[in-house]
Motif scaffolding. Structure first.
Motif: not given
Lengths: 192, 302
Positions: A102-106
């Motif tokens: 998972v990532s906050a920004t991609g």
């Protein structure tokens, strides 16, 4: 007896009966749950797969905040994540092993591990919502992504990677995010 | 005096309207819970309201064998909450893992929420309460009789009469209650006190289907007049039940929940003091059972 005296006595008694009733304001902490999901298509000729998807919880969170009439939003937290395998067209008995990050920004390099898919038999779990164990780094990443104190939006980027036991491989994985918004609601409470 | 009367009416309307908003918030808080947690969360309020509704039916045991009995009045009650009413053992719901229990606020408990952590640090949050120390209740009532030592008491109220039902977030609040009492001491020669026995039924609906209370009280009362002062008491059996219908909002969407919650049902004893002055009857009493309830009444009539 003078009529006015009787009226005063009656009024006084009514006051005694009702004056104790009053209203006091309370600020109640109310959690409200919302869910958002995203389906990621895996369709590979080989056994390795790697796909990304984004769950946007912004609308869900905004709807909760508006409908709940919060005086103050205290926080937005991840309550849980589930996944469901759907539309599986892989070979019978195909299992997959991999990770969901998972990532906050991609942006590449910002991903944190969220869950491990270990020997998942696609056919046997198809259509059934799974509640896997989650990695704390990934949960923290999501908490920060959906927190109103860190970002203006509530987008979460998922990266699904892994290998299948046979090829070709074709299925969809539906990732559902359950977020809980905690806020204070003003309520006037009858008291005595 | 008209302005003062308007002020009192305003207070009464405020109480009723405020109550409707409180129930709106309770319904929202309940959305978080399915039946197990919902019962624990709402039960203290059911107990308090149920105990209140069963009070104030009588302020004397004296019922004429035959003759005119007409009394119109207002009764007010209050049921303090106990410490044990403030929390309940709540359990996480849905797909939250691992499943856990926590001591969470009931509807009358602290405003603060309680949270527990699950896999990877996920968070499950239980609702706060309304931080209430007591629940008040008031009802208008009329008593008519007496035929063969029997009288009937009626409680009736509907918020739509005050043109507030349609505008209120919760819709109508309606109250209906009826009780019958019979003079017992007429069968006991030279009985030094007045004795009566009665049964009282009541129903209150809030917000259509959200909350429907039904209560039943049956008991025996005794009273003794000492000039304008009246000592009275009674012993009886309380029964109360609430039916709740609301929409649960969980991970798998929204669906309706319907459940029954029993109140504090049991024996209780009442002791009270009355004051009679011509057509004015003022009384106050306390009832002791599983919980203590205080009641006061003002009645006019003969």
């Amino acid at each position: 007896m003078n009529k006015n005296i009787i009226k005063i006595v009656i009024f006084g008694i009514l006051c005694l009966l009702l004056m104790g009733f009053k209203c006091e304001t309370r600020y109640v902490e109310v959690p409200v749950l919302g869910t958002a999901d995203q389906t990621i298509q895996i369709d590979e000729a080989g056994t390795a797969f790697s796909e990304t998807g984004m769950v946007d919880a912004t609308e869900v969170v905004n709807d909760i905040i508006e409908s709940s009439a919060y005086e103050e939003v205290l926080g937005i937290h991840l309550q849980g994540i589930t996944y469901t395998i759907i539309d599986n067209e892989s070979n019978p008995g195909t299992t997959i092993t991999g990770t969901v990050q998972v990532s906050a920004t991609g942006a590449p390099g910002t991903e944190q591990d969220l869950m491990t898919l270990s020997g998942v038999n696609l056919a046997s779990v198809e259509g059934t919502e799974q509640s896997p164990s989650l990695d704390s780094d990934g949960v923290l990443q999501i908490d920060q992504s959906i927190s109103p104190f860190f970002h203006g939006d509530n987008r979460i980027y998922f990266h699904v990677t892994g290998n299948a036991s046979s090829s070709p491989i074709k299925f969809k994985i539906k990732i559902k995010v359950a977020v809980v918004v905690l806020g204070k609601v003003e309520v006037d409470v009858p008291m005595m | 005096m008209q302005k003062k009367s308007l002020f009192l009416l305003t207070i009464l309307l405020c109480m009723i309207f405020t109550s409707s908003l409180v129930f709106a918030q309770i319904e929202e808080n309940l959305e978080r819970y399915t039946e197990g947690n919902a019962v624990g969360y709402i039960k203290p309020l059911v107990n308090g309201i149920g105990a209140n509704m069963n009070r104030g039916w009588y302020h004397s045991a004296k019922i004429p064998k035959n003759g005119i009995r007409l009394r119109i009045g207002l009764v007010a009650m209050i049921a303090p909450f106990m410490d044990k009413d403030k929390t309940f053992e709540a359990e996480t719901e849905g797909t939250f893992t691992p499943q856990q229990t926590a001591e969470a606020s009931t509807v009358v408990g602290s405003e603060k929420s309680v949270s527990v952590n699950g896999t990877g640090g996920t968070t499950y949050i239980f609702s706060g309460g309304l931080d209430m120390n007591a629940i008040p209740f008031a009802a208008p009532q009329i008593t008519v009789g007496a035929i063969m030592g029997t009288e009937a008491t009626l409680r009736l109220f509907n918020s739509s009469w005050l043109n507030m039902g349609g505008d209120s977030e919760m819709g109508d609040i309606s109250l209906f209650g009826i009780g019958v009492r019979h003079n017992i001491n007429q069968y006991i020669p030279l009985c030094p006190v007045d004795i009566a026995a009665g049964v009282f039924y009541q129903k209150i609906s809030v917000g259509g289907d959200l909350l429907k209370f039904t209560t039943l009280h049956m008991g025996v009362q005794a009273s003794k007049g000492l000039g304008p002062i009246l000592l009275y008491g009674g012993i009886g059996l309380d029964n109360s039940n609430a039916k709740l219908e609301y929409e649960y909002n969980g991970e798998f969407g929204k669906y309706g929940v319907s459940m029954d919650v029993d109140g504090d049902n049991g024996v209780l004893m009442t002791v009270g003091l009355g004051f009679n002055f011509l057509i004015l009857h003022l009384n106050a009493d306390a009832s002791f059972g599983i919980r203590t309830v205080y009641s006061a009444g003002l009645n006019f009539g003969i």
